[in-house]
Enzyme design. Structure first.
Site, short mmCIF file in Angstrom:
data_model
loop_
_atom_site.label_atom_id
_atom_site.label_comp_id
_atom_site.label_asym_id
_atom_site.label_seq_id
_atom_site.Cartn_x
_atom_site.Cartn_y
_atom_site.Cartn_z
N CYS A 121 9.72 9.11 -9.37
CA CYS A 121 11.08 9.67 -9.28
C CYS A 121 11.18 10.88 -8.36
CB CYS A 121 11.61 10.01 -10.67
SG CYS A 121 11.57 8.61 -11.79
N HIS A 262 17.34 15.36 -10.28
CA HIS A 262 17.01 13.97 -10.63
C HIS A 262 17.74 13.60 -11.92
CE1 HIS A 262 14.99 10.36 -11.62
NE2 HIS A 262 14.15 10.87 -12.49
N ASN A 292 18.58 6.23 -15.09
CA ASN A 292 17.54 6.75 -14.20
C ASN A 292 17.20 5.68 -13.15
OD1 ASN A 292 15.17 7.63 -12.99
ND2 ASN A 292 14.21 8.27 -14.92
N1 COA Z 1 17.62 3.77 -29.97
C1 COA Z 1 17.43 4.21 -31.23
N2 COA Z 1 16.32 4.85 -31.61
C2 COA Z 1 15.37 5.05 -30.70
C3 COA Z 1 15.50 4.63 -29.37
C4 COA Z 1 16.68 3.95 -29.03
N3 COA Z 1 16.92 3.50 -27.77
N4 COA Z 1 14.40 5.00 -28.68
C5 COA Z 1 13.59 5.62 -29.55
N5 COA Z 1 14.18 5.66 -30.76
C6 COA Z 1 13.67 6.24 -32.00
C7 COA Z 1 12.19 6.39 -32.02
O1 COA Z 1 11.58 5.18 -32.41
C8 COA Z 1 12.00 7.48 -33.05
O2 COA Z 1 12.06 6.91 -34.31
P1 COA Z 1 11.04 7.38 -35.48
O3 COA Z 1 11.34 8.86 -35.66
O4 COA Z 1 11.45 6.54 -36.63
O5 COA Z 1 9.68 7.12 -34.95
C9 COA Z 1 13.25 8.35 -32.89
O6 COA Z 1 14.18 7.55 -32.14
C10 COA Z 1 13.02 9.64 -32.17
O7 COA Z 1 12.22 9.38 -31.06
P2 COA Z 1 11.85 10.52 -30.06
O8 COA Z 1 10.92 9.98 -29.02
O9 COA Z 1 11.46 11.78 -30.79
O10 COA Z 1 13.28 10.81 -29.41
P3 COA Z 1 13.65 11.92 -28.40
O11 COA Z 1 14.69 12.79 -28.95
O12 COA Z 1 12.42 12.55 -27.79
O13 COA Z 1 14.33 11.05 -27.23
C11 COA Z 1 13.81 10.12 -25.11
C12 COA Z 1 13.59 10.03 -26.62
C13 COA Z 1 13.03 8.99 -24.44
C14 COA Z 1 15.28 9.96 -24.81
C15 COA Z 1 13.31 11.50 -24.61
O14 COA Z 1 12.02 11.75 -25.10
C16 COA Z 1 13.29 11.60 -23.11
O15 COA Z 1 14.31 11.55 -22.48
N6 COA Z 1 12.10 11.80 -22.53
C17 COA Z 1 12.00 11.87 -21.08
C18 COA Z 1 12.05 10.47 -20.53
C19 COA Z 1 12.28 10.43 -19.06
O16 COA Z 1 13.14 11.10 -18.54
N7 COA Z 1 11.49 9.60 -18.35
C20 COA Z 1 11.60 9.43 -16.96
C21 COA Z 1 11.17 10.64 -16.23
S1 COA Z 1 11.29 10.44 -14.52
#
Ligand code: COA
Length: 338
Positions: A121, A262, A292
């Site tokens: 990215c 980004h 993204n």
């Molecule tokens: N819908 C519903 N629940 C979801 C889900 C979805 N699409 N994706 C994950 N969950 C659940 C998980 O399974 C977890 O459940 P659990 O607590 O029972 O295990 C819960 O939601 C919380 O997960 P968590 O990973 O702590 O959520 P978060 O608040 O960190 O958000 C992201 C997850 C992916 C949105 C966040 O971590 C993020 O944006 N990270 C950066 C990703 C990114 O930008 N990547 C590209 C970079 S270039």
């Protein structure tokens, strides 16, 4: 292309921007019908409401060709005047030939040097730095930096943790030579990588480690992500990279007309924007409509900001990216259309 250093000094100008996204809009409701998620979860955790999916016959180069033609039209530049095409991409048509070479052939940029750039990215910022170096040393006059992505092809559409985040699109910019006193161009870059975080955001198969011939598993063939680690990394480097660049340029964030970050997650952006102290009115976001799109994300936002009249000639634009590698980068440029 042939590039010879002849002593003439030129300045690299951000001469034109443009984009193309596939037609098919996939809303959060549609995602929720396919995997165990909800519009509410996706919108509150990421800010994404919909994204675009390429059609079954569309590859990254197909999106890139249309974006490239738009950029050349905006700059009124013939394709055979291009010296080089750099395509940052995390979802190339093939490992080789490069997506850049395929795009070059299809737009009629015969003879232009062409290669893909692997910085996930952050690829667009890395590509701008390469283009600036080529133009400012006098080795090239016109370089197209064009992110082209079909990330939905390498995302497991049954994995709710990743499939809701990514979308398809292509976008880029033309970097052209201007006389040194004509333009201020790119004022600086801050780029970096931390390979120790590589496993946090990885597409394991298809290269020499897990070749396609070894019949990789489904999980190995898709984006694997440690969301929490990437989130922490992204907020930290967005703030650090912008701060380091501003310090090196002896500038204040208040001088920036438009910040184009980004577009991965609105929570990452909002956190960094608050810490950087820039007026949110001067930050352009469109993650709600495209998700993204990796290397296409910054130029897609830049292009839309321009279409919406938010980018005027002479404006100072700061761009910042982060992604797989793990990589990061920021730059400051004046928008100086041809
Ligand atoms: N819908 C519903 N629940 C979801 C889900 C979805 N699409 N994706 C994950 N969950 C659940 C998980 O399974 C977890 O459940 P659990 O607590 O029972 O295990 C819960 O939601 C919380 O997960 P968590 O990973 O702590 O959520 P978060 O608040 O960190 O958000 C992201 C997850 C992916 C949105 C966040 O971590 C993020 O944006 N990270 C950066 C990703 C990114 O930008 N990547 C590209 C970079 S270039």
């Amino acid at each position: 292309m042939i590039g010879v250093r002849n002593g003439a000094r030129s300045c690299a100008r951000l001469a034109a921007v443009g984009a193309h996204v596939p037609e098919r809009v996939v809303t959060n409701a549609e995602m929720a019908a396919a995997v165990d998620t909800s519009d509410e979860w996706i919108a509150t955790r990421t800010g994404i409401r919909e994204r675009r999916f390429a059609g079954p016959e569309e590859a990254s180069s197909d999106l890139g060709v249309i974006a490239a033609q738009r950029i050349l039209a905006a700059a009124d530049l013939a394709p055979d005047e291009l010296d080089m095409i750099i395509t940052p991409t995390a979802s190339p048509d093939h490992i080789f030939p490069s997506t850049a070479a395929i795009i070059g052939e299809r737009i009629g940029a015969r003879g232009a040097a062409a290669f893909d750039l692997s910085a996930a990215c952050t690829g667009f910022i890395y590509g701008l730095a390469m283009a600036t170096g080529m133009v400012e040393t006098g080795l090239a006059r016109h370089v197209l930096v064009l992110g082209a992505e079909t990330l939905t092809r390498v995302t497991d559409q049954t994995d709710r943790a990743t499939c809701v985040l990514f979308g398809d699109g292509a976008a880029g910019a033309l970097i052209s030579a201007a006389a040194e006193d004509e333009a201020t161009g790119f004022l600086g870059f801050e780029l970096g990588a931390d390979g120790s975080g590589g496993p946090d955001l990885i597409l394991p198969a298809g290269g020499s480690r897990i070749p396609a011939l070894s019949k990789p598993s489904r999980a190995e063939s898709c984006i694997n992500m440690n969301g929490r680690e990437v989130f922490k990394f992204a907020t930290r480097v967005m703030i650090d990279s912008c701060t380091r660049l501003l310090e090196a340029l002896e500038m204040d964030i208040a001088e920036v007309d438009l910040l184009v970050p980004h577009q991965a997650n609105i929570r990452i952006i909002d956190y960094a924007v608050e810490r950087l102290g820039i007026d949110p009115e001067r930050v352009f976001n469109n993650v709600d409509r495209y998700g993204n799109t990796s290397s296409a994300s910054i130029p897609l936002a830049l292009s839309e900001a321009h279409d919406n009249g938010l980018l005027s000639p002479g404006d100072l634009v700061m761009m910042v990216g982060f992604g797989g590698g793990l990589t990061w980068g920021s730059t400051m440029a004046r928008f100086e259309p041809a």
